[in-house]
Design a protein around this motif. Structure first.
Motif, PDB file in Angstrom:
ATOM      1  N   TRP A  10       0.828  -1.204   0.000  1.00 42.14           N
ATOM      2  CA  TRP A  10       0.000   0.000   0.000  1.00 42.14           C
ATOM      3  C   TRP A  10       0.868   1.262   0.000  1.00 42.14           C
ATOM      4  O   TRP A  10       0.639   2.182  -0.786  1.00 42.14           O
ATOM      5  N   SER A  54       2.491   1.693  -3.295  1.00 39.90           N
ATOM      6  CA  SER A  54       1.579   2.166  -4.342  1.00 39.90           C
ATOM      7  C   SER A  54       1.395   3.681  -4.299  1.00 39.90           C
ATOM      8  O   SER A  54       1.077   4.299  -5.321  1.00 39.90           O
ATOM      9  N   HIS A  80      -0.502  -0.781  -8.571  1.00 39.17           N
ATOM     10  CA  HIS A  80      -1.228  -1.514  -7.543  1.00 39.17           C
ATOM     11  C   HIS A  80      -1.050  -3.016  -7.681  1.00 39.17           C
ATOM     12  O   HIS A  80      -1.026  -3.559  -8.787  1.00 39.17           O
ATOM     13  N   THR A  81      -0.932  -3.660  -6.547  1.00 42.39           N
ATOM     14  CA  THR A  81      -0.913  -5.114  -6.464  1.00 42.39           C
ATOM     15  C   THR A  81      -2.204  -5.564  -5.795  1.00 42.39           C
ATOM     16  O   THR A  81      -3.015  -4.743  -5.344  1.00 42.39           O
ATOM     17  N   GLU A  82      -2.380  -6.871  -5.703  1.00 41.50           N
ATOM     18  CA  GLU A  82      -3.553  -7.384  -5.008  1.00 41.50           C
ATOM     19  C   GLU A  82      -3.565  -6.935  -3.552  1.00 41.50           C
ATOM     20  O   GLU A  82      -4.621  -6.597  -2.999  1.00 41.50           O
ATOM     21  N   SER A 111      -2.086  -4.146  -2.240  1.00 45.03           N
ATOM     22  CA  SER A 111      -2.346  -2.711  -2.115  1.00 45.03           C
ATOM     23  C   SER A 111      -3.822  -2.408  -2.359  1.00 45.03           C
ATOM     24  O   SER A 111      -4.413  -1.556  -1.688  1.00 45.03           O
ATOM     25  N   ARG A 112      -4.434  -3.115  -3.320  1.00 44.43           N
ATOM     26  CA  ARG A 112      -5.877  -2.950  -3.557  1.00 44.43           C
ATOM     27  C   ARG A 112      -6.667  -3.355  -2.327  1.00 44.43           C
ATOM     28  O   ARG A 112      -7.631  -2.687  -1.948  1.00 44.43           O
ATOM     29  N   LEU A 113      -6.250  -4.450  -1.692  1.00 41.59           N
ATOM     30  CA  LEU A 113      -6.936  -4.905  -0.490  1.00 41.59           C
ATOM     31  C   LEU A 113      -6.808  -3.867   0.623  1.00 41.59           C
ATOM     32  O   LEU A 113      -7.762  -3.615   1.375  1.00 41.59           O
ATOM     33  N   TRP A 160      -6.563  -0.627   0.205  1.00 38.42           N
ATOM     34  CA  TRP A 160      -7.507   0.450  -0.111  1.00 38.42           C
ATOM     35  C   TRP A 160      -8.946   0.029   0.200  1.00 38.42           C
ATOM     36  O   TRP A 160      -9.759   0.844   0.672  1.00 38.42           O
ATOM     37  N   MET A 161      -9.291  -1.218  -0.062  1.00 39.37           N
ATOM     38  CA  MET A 161     -10.646  -1.694   0.220  1.00 39.37           C
ATOM     39  C   MET A 161     -10.939  -1.667   1.722  1.00 39.37           C
ATOM     40  O   MET A 161     -12.048  -1.338   2.154  1.00 39.37           O
ATOM     41  N   THR A 177     -14.519  -5.456  -4.992  1.00 39.70           N
ATOM     42  CA  THR A 177     -14.524  -4.190  -5.728  1.00 39.70           C
ATOM     43  C   THR A 177     -14.851  -3.049  -4.765  1.00 39.70           C
ATOM     44  O   THR A 177     -15.148  -3.266  -3.586  1.00 39.70           O
ATOM     45  N   LEU A 178     -14.818  -1.844  -5.299  1.00 38.65           N
ATOM     46  CA  LEU A 178     -15.170  -0.676  -4.495  1.00 38.65           C
ATOM     47  C   LEU A 178     -16.600  -0.785  -3.987  1.00 38.65           C
ATOM     48  O   LEU A 178     -16.885  -0.433  -2.838  1.00 38.65           O
TER      49      LEU A 178
END
Length: 268
Positions: free
Chosen positions: A72, A75, A81-83, A85-87, A89-90, A147-148
């Motif tokens: 994170w 990023s 973004h990686t999986e 970093s996305r997680l 953010w979620m 997803t968002l």
């Protein structure tokens, strides 16, 4: 002194065992207080058991948390973004609704919704909902599919957990299952989501404690923190190893039975 230590152990163990299970920790804490006439454990004790619970979940998911935080922060610099970093953010997105709801509705909830009958009713209603979703929803999605929209819906569900008896883990797992996540990833996301919210709640209570003038019994706080941490860690470990096999139905049934006991205690 012995009785106070015994009470601290019992309440901390209940908090640790039920904080991360979808069964309502507040519903369990009201039982010994009502049956034995115990006074509220107090603000300082609440802070201690929150610290214990937070340490437990951080330690269990320490490798994942390290990877998520590392990716994170990376990023923010690289914009890639990686999986993980996305997680990250979620989790942040899903935390925002509960924080805002707490700031806006905390006083209203404290004044109007902290009754035994509200607690028993939410224990029952959200227990039935958990069972229905576990039984009829499809569970094919994984954490990578979040997803968002998923994060916002689960975050709104977590905000509802401010109502006593709802169970933060229970309603976030219910929402995740309803959106199609498999059971283990629903639980995993719920536990990851618990970290910032437990930290925020503990910090808020700590600020109240610092601003107050009540004496602090540090020995009881230490007992509460240690017992809460040990029981919470054990609970998380067992739950994560069992959840895919046994599902949520046992917890849904247990909540219905707990609600019946709460209604009986309140009526007697």
């Amino acid at each position: 002194m012995i009785m106070d230590s015994f009470r601290a152990v019992i309440l901390a163990a209940i908090q640790g065992l039920t904080e991360f299970l979808p069964v309502s920790s507040s519903g369990h804490l009201v039982l010994p207080q009502t049956l034995f006439g115990w006074e509220d454990q107090g603000l300082a004790f609440d802070v201690a058991v929150h610290v214990g619970s937070l340490l437990a979940v951080l330690w269990y998911f320490r490798l994942e948390v390290r990877a998520i935080l590392g990716d994170w922060f990376a990023s923010l610099v690289s914009r890639k973004h990686t999986e993980n970093s996305r997680l990250g953010w979620m989790v942040i997105v899903a935390t925002i609704p509960a924080v805002l709801a707490g700031l806006i509705f905390n006083d209203f909830i404290e004044l109007h919704l902290r009754s035994g009958y509200v607690l028993a009713t939410t224990t029952l209603v959200f227990g039935v909902l958990l069972g229905l979703v576990d039984r009829y929803a499809k569970h094919g999605k994984q954490l990578a599919d979040i997803t968002l929209r998923f994060a916002i819906i689960i975050g709104l569900a977590q905000a509802v957990a401010l109502i006593p008896g709802t169970s933060r883990s229970g309603i976030t797992i219910t929402a995740a299952l309803m959106l199609g996540l498999n059971r283990s990833d629903s639980a995993r996301f719920s536990f990851l989501l618990s970290m910032p919210i437990i930290a925020a709640a503990g910090s808020y209570k700590l600020l109240e404690l610092i601003e107050g003038s009540d004496p602090v019994a540090w020995n009881f706080l230490a007992i509460g923190a240690v017992v809460s941490a040990v029981t919470a860690y054990t609970c998380i470990r067992l739950f994560m190893s069992w959840v895919e096999r046994m599902g949520m139905m046992p917890f849904a049934i247990y909540r219905v039975l707990l609600a019946a006991v709460l209604f009986w205690v309140l009526a007697s």
